[in-house]
Design a protein around this motif. Structure first.
Motif, short mmCIF file in Angstrom:
data_model
loop_
_atom_site.label_atom_id
_atom_site.label_comp_id
_atom_site.label_asym_id
_atom_site.label_seq_id
_atom_site.Cartn_x
_atom_site.Cartn_y
_atom_site.Cartn_z
N PRO A 100 0.83 -1.20 0.00
CA PRO A 100 0.00 0.00 0.00
C PRO A 100 0.87 1.26 0.00
CG PRO A 100 -0.15 -1.14 2.12
CD PRO A 100 0.67 -2.00 1.22
N GLY A 101 0.47 2.28 -0.73
CA GLY A 101 1.17 3.55 -0.72
C GLY A 101 0.71 4.37 0.47
N ASN A 102 1.54 5.31 0.89
CA ASN A 102 1.21 6.19 2.01
C ASN A 102 0.26 7.31 1.52
OD1 ASN A 102 1.17 7.93 4.15
ND2 ASN A 102 3.37 8.34 4.15
N ASN A 152 -1.20 12.66 2.59
CA ASN A 152 -0.75 13.82 1.82
C ASN A 152 -1.94 14.72 1.47
OD1 ASN A 152 -1.98 12.56 -0.50
ND2 ASN A 152 -0.20 11.22 -0.60
N ASN A 208 -2.55 7.66 -3.09
CA ASN A 208 -1.20 7.28 -3.52
C ASN A 208 -1.33 6.28 -4.66
OD1 ASN A 208 1.51 6.14 -3.64
ND2 ASN A 208 1.84 7.16 -1.65
C1 LIG Z 1 3.31 7.01 -1.85
O1 LIG Z 1 3.70 5.94 -1.00
C2 LIG Z 1 5.10 5.70 -0.99
C3 LIG Z 1 5.34 4.45 -0.16
O2 LIG Z 1 4.76 4.58 1.13
C4 LIG Z 1 5.82 6.93 -0.46
O3 LIG Z 1 7.21 6.71 -0.51
C5 LIG Z 1 5.45 8.13 -1.33
O4 LIG Z 1 6.03 9.30 -0.80
C6 LIG Z 1 3.95 8.31 -1.40
N1 LIG Z 1 3.63 9.37 -2.35
C7 LIG Z 1 2.88 10.42 -2.02
C8 LIG Z 1 2.60 11.39 -3.10
O5 LIG Z 1 2.42 10.58 -0.90
#
Ligand SMILES: *[C@@H]1O[C@H](CO)[C@@H](O)[C@H](O)[C@H]1NC(C)=O
Ligand SMILES: *[C@@H]1O[C@H](CO)[C@@H](O)[C@H](O)[C@H]1NC(C)=O
Length: 217
Positions: free
Chosen positions: A65-67, A70, A75
């Motif tokens: 899973p992406g974070n 934001n 993500n």
């Molecule tokens: C998306 O998730 C990745 C992995 O957790 C992280 O490194 C990245 O900064 C995230 N991108 C945004 C735009 O938040």
């Protein structure tokens, strides 16, 4: 007999020449005026076929899973020719979309690809607008799919305030491109002149400044 053959060959040649251009794989491809030209192709050069391995056709880049902590709460992880070299020239790509509670993939478009999304977890409210400004939208439940036609502005919104959503998208290009409407309008570099934004959106100078600030520009 010979004339007919020549005519047929001529026709085949003509039809061949009338084929349309290949779709671009980059946002732009500025012509080189250098002689001899340095090499810039439409896409990525290939390795020798004998060097291809099974691992070139596999990736785990969509496994985690992406974070979503934001600005918009989403993500996206994409396959590309770096993390999945075997996809080069195949005209497709795949994405994992993690959208946190109340998060949104804001209004955006992919200049080079249609997109088909399947929702795996949570709920999503999705939609696109066509060239006559007609909106097509739908609430998706797990297992439901939705297709976004190439180039049209669309969004994916997780209206649920508690649960995260997980979706997968397939794209009809190895390099779909991404243009987020709000960023393109208000935080381009260099910026679009205020007057243009004021007239385009029927707003006043303080509104422009506020939107730019809100978007981190
Ligand atoms: C998306 O998730 C990745 C992995 O957790 C992280 O490194 C990245 O900064 C995230 N991108 C945004 C735009 O938040
Ligand atoms: C492919 O995606 C990775 C992130 O998963 C990124 O670091 C890399 O630059 C991308 N490569 C291309 C060719 O876009």
């Amino acid at each position: 007999m010979k004339t007919i053959l020549q005519l047929t060959m001529g026709l085949i040649l003509l039809v061949g020449l009338a084929e349309c251009d290949p779709d671009p794989l980059q946002d732009y491809c500025v012509a080189s005026t250098q002689t001899p030209p340095s090499f810039y192709g439409n896409g990525v050069p290939c390795i020798h076929p004998q060097l291809a391995k099974s691992s070139h056709f596999a990736t785990s880049s969509l496994s985690k899973p992406g974070n979503t902590d934001n600005q918009f709460g989403f993500n996206i992880s994409m396959t590309n020719t770096t993390n999945l070299p075997g996809m080069n020239t195949l005209g497709l790509a795949m994405a994992r979309l993690d959208i946190g509670p109340d998060g949104i993939v804001p209004l955006h478009s992919h200049p080079r690809a249609s997109e088909v999304t399947i929702l795996l977890k949570g709920t999503l409210f999705v939609g696109f607008v066509d060239g006559s400004n007609r909106l097509f939208n739908r609430q998706l439940r797990p297992g439901d799919s939705f297709v976004f036609p190439k180039g049209l502005i669309h969004y994916l919104y997780n209206m649920d305030k508690d649960e995260a959503a997980l979706a997968l998208s397939g794209f009809s290009s190895q390099n779909p491109g991404l243009q987020i409407s709000s960023f393109a309008s208000f935080v381009s570099k260099p910026g679009i002149p205020d007057e243009v934004l004021e007239k385009s959106f029927k707003i006043h100078s303080p509104d422009v400044a506020k939107i730019r600030r809100n978007l981190g520009g």
